[in-house]
Design a protein around this motif. Sequence first.
Motif, PDB file in Angstrom:
ATOM      1  N   LEU A   1       0.179  -3.963  -7.512  1.00  0.00           N
ATOM      2  CA  LEU A   1      -0.245  -4.343  -6.167  1.00  0.00           C
ATOM      3  C   LEU A   1      -1.643  -3.794  -5.847  1.00  0.00           C
ATOM      4  O   LEU A   1      -2.506  -4.496  -5.319  1.00  0.00           O
ATOM      5  N   ILE A   2      -1.878  -2.541  -6.199  1.00  0.00           N
ATOM      6  CA  ILE A   2      -3.140  -1.863  -5.869  1.00  0.00           C
ATOM      7  C   ILE A   2      -4.299  -2.445  -6.659  1.00  0.00           C
ATOM      8  O   ILE A   2      -5.414  -2.546  -6.148  1.00  0.00           O
ATOM      9  N   GLY A   3      -4.057  -2.793  -7.933  1.00  0.00           N
ATOM     10  CA  GLY A   3      -5.036  -3.607  -8.645  1.00  0.00           C
ATOM     11  C   GLY A   3      -6.145  -2.888  -9.391  1.00  0.00           C
ATOM     12  O   GLY A   3      -7.174  -3.497  -9.700  1.00  0.00           O
ATOM     13  N   VAL A   4      -5.970  -1.603  -9.713  1.00  0.00           N
ATOM     14  CA  VAL A   4      -6.949  -0.939 -10.588  1.00  0.00           C
ATOM     15  C   VAL A   4      -6.916  -1.664 -11.938  1.00  0.00           C
ATOM     16  O   VAL A   4      -5.832  -1.964 -12.439  1.00  0.00           O
TER      17      VAL A   4
ATOM     18  N   VAL B   1     -14.518   9.745 -15.321  1.00  0.00           N
ATOM     19  CA  VAL B   1     -13.710   8.557 -15.029  1.00  0.00           C
ATOM     20  C   VAL B   1     -12.947   8.805 -13.721  1.00  0.00           C
ATOM     21  O   VAL B   1     -12.370   9.875 -13.519  1.00  0.00           O
ATOM     22  N   LYS B   2     -12.983   7.825 -12.817  1.00  0.00           N
ATOM     23  CA  LYS B   2     -12.269   7.975 -11.540  1.00  0.00           C
ATOM     24  C   LYS B   2     -10.793   7.594 -11.736  1.00  0.00           C
ATOM     25  O   LYS B   2     -10.492   6.441 -12.041  1.00  0.00           O
TER      26      LYS B   2
ATOM     27  N   SER C   1     -13.829  -1.613  -8.144  1.00  0.00           N
ATOM     28  CA  SER C   1     -12.473  -1.050  -8.102  1.00  0.00           C
ATOM     29  C   SER C   1     -12.508   0.349  -7.490  1.00  0.00           C
ATOM     30  O   SER C   1     -13.418   1.123  -7.755  1.00  0.00           O
ATOM     31  N   PRO C   2     -11.502   0.671  -6.660  1.00  0.00           N
ATOM     32  CA  PRO C   2     -11.498   2.006  -6.053  1.00  0.00           C
ATOM     33  C   PRO C   2     -11.347   3.115  -7.089  1.00  0.00           C
ATOM     34  O   PRO C   2     -11.774   4.233  -6.852  1.00  0.00           O
ATOM     35  N   PHE C   3     -10.743   2.792  -8.208  1.00  0.00           N
ATOM     36  CA  PHE C   3     -10.622   3.745  -9.318  1.00  0.00           C
ATOM     37  C   PHE C   3     -10.862   3.003 -10.623  1.00  0.00           C
ATOM     38  O   PHE C   3     -10.733   1.777 -10.690  1.00  0.00           O
ATOM     39  N   ASP C   4     -11.169   3.776 -11.687  1.00  0.00           N
ATOM     40  CA  ASP C   4     -11.342   3.161 -13.012  1.00  0.00           C
ATOM     41  C   ASP C   4      -9.995   2.988 -13.716  1.00  0.00           C
ATOM     42  O   ASP C   4      -9.766   1.996 -14.395  1.00  0.00           O
TER      43      ASP C   4
ATOM     44  N   LYS D   1     -13.323   2.733  -0.233  1.00  0.00           N
ATOM     45  CA  LYS D   1     -13.973   2.874  -1.545  1.00  0.00           C
ATOM     46  C   LYS D   1     -14.519   1.534  -2.025  1.00  0.00           C
ATOM     47  O   LYS D   1     -15.636   1.447  -2.545  1.00  0.00           O
ATOM     48  N   VAL D   2     -13.740   0.475  -1.870  1.00  0.00           N
ATOM     49  CA  VAL D   2     -14.210  -0.846  -2.304  1.00  0.00           C
ATOM     50  C   VAL D   2     -15.392  -1.290  -1.434  1.00  0.00           C
ATOM     51  O   VAL D   2     -16.408  -1.777  -1.934  1.00  0.00           O
TER      52      VAL D   2
END
Lengths: 578, 578
Positions: free
Chosen positions: B531-534, B511-512, B480-483, B46-47
Motif C-alpha cells: 500500500l505504501i509503495g516504496v 540508503v533511506k 519515494s519517501p524511502f529507498d 517527504k514526497v
Amino acid sequence: MSSLFLRTLREDPADAEVPSHKLLVRAGYVRRVAPGIYDWLPLGLKVLRAVENIVREEMDAMGAQEILLPALLPREPYEQTNRWTEYGPNLFRLKDRKGADYLLGPTHEELFTQLVKSEYSSYKDYPISLYQIQTKYRDEARPRAGILRGREFLMKDSYSFDLDDEGLDRSYQAHRDAYVRIFDRLGIDYVIVSATSGAMGGSASEEFLAVAETGEDTYVRSPGGYAANVEAVTTPAPPPRPIEDLPEAQVHHTPNTPTIESLVDFLNKAGLGRTFTAADTLKNVMLKTREPGEQEWRLLGVGVPGDREVDMKRVEASLAPAEVALLDDADFARHPFLVKGYIGPGALAANGVRYLVDPRIVTGTAWVTGADKVDHHVVDLVAGRDFHPDGTIEAAEVRPGDPAPDGSGPLEAARGIEIGHVFKLGRKYSDAFGLDALGPDAKPIRITMGSYGIGVSRLVAVLAEQNHDEHGLIWPRAVSPFDVHVVIAGKTDEIKQGAERLAAELDESGVKVLLDDRNASPGVKFADAELIGVPTIVVVGRGLANGVVEVKDRRSGERVEVPVVEATAHLRDVIRAG
Amino acid sequence: MSSLFLRTLREDPADAEVPSHKLLVRAGYVRRVAPGIYDWLPLGLKVLRAVENIVREEMDAMGAQEILLPALLPREPYEQTNRWTEYGPNLFRLKDRKGADYLLGPTHEELFTQLVKSEYSSYKDYPISLYQIQTKYRDEARPRAGILRGREFLMKDSYSFDLDDEGLDRSYQAHRDAYVRIFDRLGIDYVIVSATSGAMGGSASEEFLAVAETGEDTYVRSPGGYAANVEAVTTPAPPPRPIEDLPEAQVHHTPNTPTIESLVDFLNKAGLGRTFTAADTLKNVMLKTREPGEQEWRLLGVGVPGDREVDMKRVEASLAPAEVALLDDADFARHPFLVKGYIGPGALAANGVRYLVDPRIVTGTAWVTGADKVDHHVVDLVAGRDFHPDGTIEAAEVRPGDPAPDGSGPLEAARGIEIGHVFKLGRKYSDAFGLDALGPDAKPIRITMGSYGIGVSRLVAVLAEQNHDEHGLIWPRAVSPFDVHVVIAGKTDEIKQGAERLAAELDESGVKVLLDDRNASPGVKFADAELIGVPTIVVVGRGLANGVVEVKDRRSGERVEVPVVEATAHLRDVIRAG
C-alpha cells in the motif's frame, strides 16, 4: 551580482526604526508589500532557508516528526476551544464562496489535537511529538520593525502528546534542549525566562528571549544568571516572626491622609515614638474575579506593602485563567462595608471576602492599614494575630534591586525579543476534543500536551539585530547567504579573469561565492559588500600583479594578503574554522 | 514504523473517487481538514519535498532566481488589473482589523510586476526570470479528488521579463525546456498541448497534461504526435475552387424544415437531381460581442457547416479577450432583418453585420443556407461569388476523426490533468503597472512578460495516479519517501536483530530505510508495504536461518533471494540502477 536580483539602497526606508529593518531593506533582503507583509528576495530567502534547516535538523534529531498543516482553517475546531472568539481582532477571518467561516491559522493546537485523535487510539501509540514549519497569520494591531513582528510569518510549531505528567516533563525538556542547541548553533545571545501562560491556558512555560535593546518584551535578570518575565518573578518570603511581644493594634484618627505619603507623615508627627515608612503600611486593593465559563463576579481583596504599586499584569498572570477587574463605583455602592480609602482586613474577613496578600506579609509582621472607617487607620495590626489572609499572591510590582528568587543577586530590568516558547499545555486541548488513549486496562487515559514555537522568519531579523555595525550586516557563517564575497576591484582583463578564475575554483570546491562583477567603482562595491554582510570578503585588485589577493574578515575588519594560488585553500580553512 | 506517525486504512475514504485520492488517504500520506484543504503527514510531506526539490533544481539550472512572496495580498494591485473583480467567487477575499481589503493570492503576476518595477530601471537589468514555490489559494466551486484540485495548494510560479519579443521567445523556450526535464525526471507520462489564453490575457501558451483517464481536461491527439486543447485546434482549409462553371443560386420554398435533417430530406425529395447531406448546408449562428472596456455589444454572424455544432468554448477562445453571448429574443426583436431559422449571408451583408465563417467555407464552395425569409432556403450559394465573409473563425466543434492540423493523422479525444502551463503574457501586466526599462537612447522600453506554472502538490497526486496497482502505490525512485522498506517477518530475536542490523547498515551507507518493526502479522505488514509503495521491499524472515533475505521489486513483483551479507551492496546497486 551583475545578474542577481538585488538592488541595494543608500537610504534607510522611511518607516524603519530598528537596525535590522533598515539593513535588511537597504541590503536587498526583503521588501514591504503591505503593513507586516513582506517579499523575501534572493539573499533574504537564502538566510531564511538556512535558519529553517537548522531548526529542522534539531527537531528531527530530537525525534519530532515533521508534517504540514494548512493555513486556511475551518472555524469549527476553533469554536470548540472558544479561540474563534478569544483571539479577537488578531485573527484573520474570512468566508468561502458558500458562506462557511474560515480563519488563517495563528497557531495550530486544535488541528494537531484533532489529527492525533483521528490517527491514534492505544496507549501504545504514545508518546509522540509532531512539528511543522509553516506560514502563520496574526492581524497585529501594530505590525512593526519589518519582519520582526509581521502579520504573515514563518513559524516552527510543535506539539507533544503524552500519557502522563512525567511524559510531558520529558517532552518539554527534550524541546527545551533542542531549542538551546538551535539558538546556540545560530550564535544568538539569548536568555531563557520563566513565563506565564497568557491566552493559551496551561501550567508551565518558558520563553527564549534574544537580548536586544530594541526588543518589545521586558524581563528581569540578576548578576547570577536568573532571568524571568516580570509576571513570573516570585517574591522570597521572609521567615515568620514571633508574635508574643508585639504591641496591641490601635485605631487612630487620621484626618487628611488621602495618600500613603500623607499617612506616614501624619503618623511620624503623631508622637508614637517610632518612625514609619511607606513599607510599614498595608495597602488593600479591591478586585473582582470571574472563573472561565462562569457568570458571577466574586470579590477579592489584595494586600501589598504600601511602598509598592499593584502590577495588574502580575495579578492577571497569578489568577489566570480567571478574569480580573478593578471594582467600579457601582461595586462599592453595592458593598457598603468597603470604606473606600480605609479598607482593612477586618471588614473583608467579617464579610467573607477572599483576601490574598503579598508574600512579604508573613506571620508576625505588623502593619498600618485601613480601619474600615472614614479618617481612621489601625497601627500594629499583626498578621497571624489580628488578621489571617486566605493565601498569598504575586501582585506587587517588581523593582530594580529586588532580590532574585533564587538568591542570585539584585534584579535589573532588560529588554528582549521573543524567539522561542516552550509551554506545558496540559489537558486544555485534549479535554476540548476528548483526546484519550485506551489504556492497558481498557480504561481511557486523557492525553497531556505541550506546545512549542520558534519564530523562524523573526530569527532572520533577530540575527540582523545582533550582527551588524554602522556599515551593514555581518552574518554568522551558519546562515550567511554566501560563504565568500569576491570583489573585482579593477578594470583590467587580468583582474577580471583572475577573480572569475578564483570564484570558479571556490565554487568547484563547494564554497558558495558571490562575485561582484558589476561595472561599478571599487568604492560602490566595497560599500555594498559591507552592507550585504557575507562574513569573508576577497578583494581581487592591483595586488594580483604581485600574485596576491586581499582577504578581509567582515566582523573584525582584519585584512590579510594571501597568494592567489593559495587563496582557495586559505578560504576553505577560514570557512571551516567558522 | 513502530514510532512513525502513520496509520494505514483498510477502507477507501467515502468521498474519494479517483485512485490517487483513495490510495494517498489509505496509505497515510494526506488527511482531509475541509473541502479541498489537506494535512500532509510524514510520508506525504517527504514526497512533496522530493517533487519540490526536483522543480527547484531545474529552475535554478535554467537561471531563474528564487524569491518568496506573501500569500496574503492587498487588494490594490489586483484592482489595477481588474482581477479583483474578474476572479469572481474563485478568489478568497477578506478584511483586516482596519477594514482594508485583502485576498489570498491565486497567482502573483501583479506582485512580481510591481516588484521588478520597484527594483529595476535600466535596459541593462534585463532579461530576468524569477520564481517562487509557494502556497496558493483558489476557492474552487468543486474541489475534488483530494489534493488533485485543492483550495490550498503548493505551486511553482515563475515570471520572465524581457525587452522584446525575441527575448520573450527565448525565456519561454527556456521554461518549456526546464518543464520537459522536470516531468521527465519525475517519470510522468504527459503531453504538451497548444492551449489558449483563457482569463489570463496574452498571446501564446502551452499546457503540460499528465495522461490520465480520470483527468478533468480534455484534449485531442493524433497518431503522429499532435496534441492540443480543443480550443487550440485549427481547421485545415481546403484549397479554393474555380467558380466559373457553378450553377446559379436558387431560392426554394422549403416549408416544414425546422431542422437541418428535415431540410436535407426535403431537398433530396425535391427532384433537384442531386443528393444533399448536412455537410452541404451552411448554418449561421448569431452572436454578440463586446470588447474589454467597452459598453456596446456588436452583432456577429458565425457560419459553420450544418453537420457541426458551434463549440462556444472555441468561439470564446477565438474572440478573446472580447466577451461573447448568444442573441436573445429581445436582440432578435431589435433587428427584424434577422429572420430566425432562415438567416443567410445576404441580410448580414446588407445590414453591415460582421460575418465570420469556418475555414472549410472557402471560395468556390456552394452551400444550402437561409434565404432571410420564413420557409425559404437558397441552394448553390457560392462563397466568393454570392457572399463574401469578413474572415474565418474556429467555431465548429472538433470531432474524433478530424484531421490534425499538422497532417499527422486523425484526431482522437483524450483526457489529462494539467500539471504545467507556459504562457506568453506579453504586455498586459507591464501596461497595467507601467513597467518600462530606460533604453540605451534614454527612451522607455515597455517590458514583455511570460508566466509559467507547475502544480507542485498536484504532482504528488498525479504521480500516485500514474503509479499504482490494485494493492497500492508504487513510487518512482526519484520521489519515494524511502529507498527500501524492510519487513521483519518473524518473531524470533534472530530475525528481529538481523533486520535491524541490515537496516542500520543501509542507513549508514546513505540508503533511506523504512523498517517495519511493529508487532503485527506478516500479512498485515506485507499489505501495508504494498500500500505504501516504496519501490524495493526486503523481507527478513525464515530464510535468514539459511543466510538469505528476499528482495522484492514493488512494480514488477519480481522476488530474488539475496545472501544477507551481500544485501546492502545488492540494494545499493538496485537503487543506483533507478
